[in-house]
Structures are given as C-alpha cells and as structure tokens.
Design a protein around this motif. Structure first.
Motif, mmCIF file in Angstrom:
data_model
loop_
_atom_site.group_PDB
_atom_site.id
_atom_site.type_symbol
_atom_site.label_atom_id
_atom_site.label_comp_id
_atom_site.label_asym_id
_atom_site.label_seq_id
_atom_site.Cartn_x
_atom_site.Cartn_y
_atom_site.Cartn_z
ATOM 1 N N VAL A 68 42.343 37.264 41.767
ATOM 2 C CA VAL A 68 43.390 36.609 42.453
ATOM 3 C C VAL A 68 44.446 36.336 43.163
ATOM 4 O O VAL A 68 45.438 36.866 42.830
ATOM 5 C CB VAL A 68 43.056 35.008 41.447
ATOM 6 C CG1 VAL A 68 43.481 33.916 41.984
ATOM 7 C CG2 VAL A 68 41.674 34.485 41.350
ATOM 8 N N ASP A 69 44.792 36.186 44.279
ATOM 9 C CA ASP A 69 45.898 35.942 44.776
ATOM 10 C C ASP A 69 45.792 35.094 46.456
ATOM 11 O O ASP A 69 44.543 35.542 46.891
ATOM 12 C CB ASP A 69 46.492 37.773 45.302
ATOM 13 C CG ASP A 69 47.489 37.830 45.336
ATOM 14 O OD1 ASP A 69 48.752 38.927 44.451
ATOM 15 O OD2 ASP A 69 48.306 37.736 46.380
ATOM 16 N N ILE A 70 47.217 35.025 46.843
ATOM 17 C CA ILE A 70 47.220 33.876 47.554
ATOM 18 C C ILE A 70 46.944 34.821 49.096
ATOM 19 O O ILE A 70 47.123 34.247 50.480
ATOM 20 C CB ILE A 70 48.574 33.098 47.157
ATOM 21 C CG1 ILE A 70 48.976 32.258 47.948
ATOM 22 C CG2 ILE A 70 49.829 33.905 48.302
ATOM 23 C CD1 ILE A 70 47.689 30.617 47.391
ATOM 24 N N CYS A 110 48.637 38.936 33.774
ATOM 25 C CA CYS A 110 49.742 38.421 34.992
ATOM 26 C C CYS A 110 50.789 39.003 35.218
ATOM 27 O O CYS A 110 51.467 38.899 34.698
ATOM 28 C CB CYS A 110 49.855 36.317 34.896
ATOM 29 S SG CYS A 110 50.813 35.417 36.514
ATOM 30 N N TYR A 111 50.990 40.300 36.236
ATOM 31 C CA TYR A 111 51.856 41.191 36.378
ATOM 32 C C TYR A 111 52.759 40.189 37.966
ATOM 33 O O TYR A 111 52.442 41.001 38.607
ATOM 34 C CB TYR A 111 51.861 41.996 36.075
ATOM 35 C CG TYR A 111 52.386 43.086 36.493
ATOM 36 C CD1 TYR A 111 53.043 44.176 34.815
ATOM 37 C CD2 TYR A 111 53.758 43.731 37.454
ATOM 38 C CE1 TYR A 111 54.396 44.536 34.998
ATOM 39 C CE2 TYR A 111 54.756 44.457 37.773
ATOM 40 C CZ TYR A 111 54.515 44.957 36.203
ATOM 41 O OH TYR A 111 55.934 46.189 35.667
ATOM 42 N N GLY A 112 54.224 40.438 37.697
ATOM 43 C CA GLY A 112 55.183 40.335 38.890
ATOM 44 C C GLY A 112 54.849 38.842 40.127
ATOM 45 O O GLY A 112 54.860 39.253 40.913
ATOM 46 N N ALA A 118 45.512 37.378 37.500
ATOM 47 C CA ALA A 118 45.703 36.417 38.535
ATOM 48 C C ALA A 118 47.315 37.097 39.302
ATOM 49 O O ALA A 118 48.293 37.383 38.552
ATOM 50 C CB ALA A 118 46.611 35.688 37.125
ATOM 51 N N GLY A 119 47.080 37.259 40.188
ATOM 52 C CA GLY A 119 47.814 37.402 41.156
ATOM 53 C C GLY A 119 48.333 38.922 41.613
ATOM 54 O O GLY A 119 49.549 39.968 41.518
ATOM 55 N N CYS A 120 46.965 39.488 41.874
ATOM 56 C CA CYS A 120 46.465 41.173 41.837
ATOM 57 C C CYS A 120 47.399 41.728 42.788
ATOM 58 O O CYS A 120 47.137 42.792 42.248
ATOM 59 C CB CYS A 120 45.142 40.430 41.626
ATOM 60 S SG CYS A 120 44.295 40.516 43.529
HETATM 61 C C1 LIG Z 1 54.960 41.485 43.505
HETATM 62 S S1 LIG Z 1 53.324 41.008 43.384
HETATM 63 C C2 LIG Z 1 53.012 41.348 41.989
HETATM 64 C C3 LIG Z 1 51.392 42.295 42.283
HETATM 65 C C4 LIG Z 1 50.357 42.843 41.288
HETATM 66 N N1 LIG Z 1 49.890 42.213 39.733
HETATM 67 C C5 LIG Z 1 51.050 43.778 40.797
HETATM 68 O O1 LIG Z 1 51.324 43.928 39.735
HETATM 69 O O2 LIG Z 1 51.855 44.625 41.936
HETATM 70 C C6 LIG Z 1 53.553 38.989 43.642
HETATM 71 C C7 LIG Z 1 52.316 38.555 44.186
HETATM 72 O O3 LIG Z 1 51.660 37.663 43.939
HETATM 73 C C8 LIG Z 1 51.457 36.989 45.005
HETATM 74 N N2 LIG Z 1 51.777 35.560 45.002
HETATM 75 C C9 LIG Z 1 52.965 34.958 45.179
HETATM 76 N N3 LIG Z 1 52.257 33.318 45.148
HETATM 77 C C10 LIG Z 1 50.831 33.781 44.373
HETATM 78 C C11 LIG Z 1 50.840 32.239 43.923
HETATM 79 N N4 LIG Z 1 51.160 30.798 44.887
HETATM 80 N N5 LIG Z 1 49.423 32.551 43.270
HETATM 81 C C12 LIG Z 1 48.364 33.629 43.566
HETATM 82 N N6 LIG Z 1 49.318 34.433 44.068
HETATM 83 C C13 LIG Z 1 50.148 34.870 44.831
HETATM 84 C C14 LIG Z 1 51.430 37.668 46.441
HETATM 85 O O4 LIG Z 1 50.512 37.662 47.565
HETATM 86 C C15 LIG Z 1 51.902 38.933 45.477
HETATM 87 O O5 LIG Z 1 50.087 39.656 46.045
#
Ligand SMILES: C[S@@+](CC[C@H](N)C(=O)[O-])C[C@H]1O[C@@H](n2cnc3c(N)ncnc32)[C@H](O)[C@@H]1O
Length: 264
Positions: A81-83, A124-126, A60-62
């Motif tokens: 999934v990512d936005i 769901c990391y970060g 979640a939020g890849c």
């Molecule tokens: C700090 S990055 C972390 C990405 C990945 N999980 C990692 O560990 O590198 C945060 C991610 O969250 C995504 N993001 C932000 N808001 C979101 C939402 N509401 N739903 C899904 N993804 C989201 C961003 O596009 C970004 O790719």
C-alpha cells in the motif's frame, strides 16, 4: 536459501528507465538509488529480520516496492500500500513483469481496508514519520494477527541535523535543510495539536515509538540502529543503510515487535 533470479536486475533497470519520465527529478533519483544494487540487499535484510516465509505480509508505504518484491522472493504473499499513485503503478508493472505475488494498492496506512488480524507480518520502512504516526501504529497492529511480527523504522533528531548540515541527496526540487526545518516545525505542531503538513516528517524518538507500540498491544519490542536488528544469514554481516547516530543524536533506528497474543 533465497536468491534473486538472474533476470530480475534487467527487468528492474528497464522498468526504472521506462518510468523515469513520469517522476519528478527527486522521485526519479530516488527510484534509481533504490534499485542501484538490485534486490539482493533487501532480500538479505528481509531474511535478517525473520520475515522469510511468514505467509501473508503487508508492505505499508511500499514506495517503488523494493521491499515488497524482496518479501515475495522470500516466500510471502504480499499486499503493498502507498499513498502515491505513480509508485503503486510502477510496482504493479514490475511485480507483473516478474510474476511475483505482490498486490499493490493506493491508500494511506493510517486507515486500510483490511479486516482485523489479516496479516502474519507487517513491514513498514521509511514511512511512519510521514503519517499521523500514532494512528498508523494502531492501524498496523490492528491488521496484524496476534503473535504476528512488525517491523518499522523512524528518524531521530540526529537525522535532521545531518540533513541540515550536509545537504544529503539534494536535487533541484528537494532542499534537505529546508526539509529539516519544516520537519521540526511539523513535529512541534503534531505535539501541540496544530495542523500538520501532509507528507512532511514528524520526528519520533525511539522512546515515543516504543511507548506507543506498547500502549497499542505490541510486546517483545526491540530497538536498534537501522539494519542492526535480527540475525544475518550465515556468512553475511550487518550492512546498515544509515547511521545509528549523527552528530551525537539518534539517527535512523528500527523496531521489531510482536503483537501480543492477548491483544485484539
Ligand atoms: C521514504 S519513502 C519509503 C518507501 C519504501 N518503503 C522504501 O523503503 O523505499 C516514503 C513513502 O511513504 C509514502 N507515504 C507517505 N505518506 C503515506 C501515507 N499516509 N500512507 C501510505 N504511504 C505514504 C510515500 O508515497 C513514499 O512512497
């Protein structure tokens, strides 16, 4: 035993080089840092957290997909999934080139298209703190099957002190001190029913997150500094990416929990 095949590093480097012009300087720097050491550190962590061979897993939020790829290398079938469309496109290209079972899709984690109890595990990391995190917690637990495993992490107050004082990862389009200031205002707004800035951090204390998880039907909740939960593989050791505390306050922390068998 899970290994990273030898051709993966070259494929990742080519993909990052090819994609860099499509990204902002901040995003390009992030992509390079993410894949700097290949996938081995992520695969090691996935094993440590007990996410190997779980079945169907949601990342979640890849982002650029390092965890999705590691989850697939660890024997899972992964939905990611990512936005951000450009990150989803990047992962689609890389997973295709590596022929790994990862299905990336664009979307928010607060509301996903998956039926209830779709996943054996959710990772769901970060991300949680960039979203309406209470809605996201409810959604991640909704799509997780009873008895399934959840991993998530978030930032305590110490992380924002760190950004403010050290200028961690500053780029021309990213000012860490400004980020910290906006995050604190955003957190106040979230707590006081005011509009929040989309995609901006919300400070979540470990206690708040554990309480919300409990209220939403999670059990066996374990909380520690980032990288410190689970069991390292034989011969490996804990290798956190971030500090548990910065300047005396909670830094980056992580949570492992299960969805209670009785919850829907
Ligand atoms: C700090 S990055 C972390 C990405 C990945 N999980 C990692 O560990 O590198 C945060 C991610 O969250 C995504 N993001 C932000 N808001 C979101 C939402 N509401 N739903 C899904 N993804 C989201 C961003 O596009 C970004 O790719």
């Amino acid at each position: 035993m899970h290994d990273v095949p030898s051709h993966v590093a070259a494929c990742l480097k080519d993909a990052v080089d090819a994609a860099t012009p499509r990204f902002s300087p901040n995003d390009a720097g992030f992509a390079r840092r993410v894949f700097d050491k290949g996938l081995a550190p992520y695969l090691e962590r996935i094993v440590q957290y007990g996410f190997a061979g779980r079945g169907r897993v949601l990342d979640a939020g890849c982002g650029f997909g390092q965890w999705s790829l590691a989850l697939a290398l660890a024997g899972n079938e992964v939905d990611a999934v990512d936005i951000a469309a450009n990150r989803v496109d990047f992962l689609t290209d890389v997973a295709g080139a590596l022929r790994l079972p990862v299905r990336p899709a664009q979307g928010g984690i607060e509301k996903t298209p998956f039926p209830d109890a779709t996943f054996d595990a959710v990772f769901c990391y970060g991300v949680l703190f960039l979203t309406d995190w209470k809605r996201s917690v409810a959604e991640l637990l909704r799509v997780l099957r009873p008895g399934g495993l959840l991993y998530c992490n978030a930032n305590g107050f110490g992380w924002y002190k760190h950004l403010w004082h050290t200028g961690h990862n500053r780029t021309p389009d990213y000012d860490p001190a400004l980020r910290a200031a906006r995050a604190l205002l955003n957190t106040w707004n979230y707590h006081n029913g005011q509009p929040v800035e989309p995609g901006m951090d919300i400070l979540i204390t470990p206690e708040e997150l554990a309480a919300e998880l409990t209220a939403r039907g999670a059990c066996d909740i374990r909380v520690d500094g980032e990288g410190l939960l689970g069991t390292p593989a034989p011969g490996a050791e804990f290798r956190p990416f971030f500090q548990k505390e910065y300047m005396g306050d909670p830094g980056v922390y992580e949570v492992l929990a299960e969805k209670a068998a009785a919850s829907r």
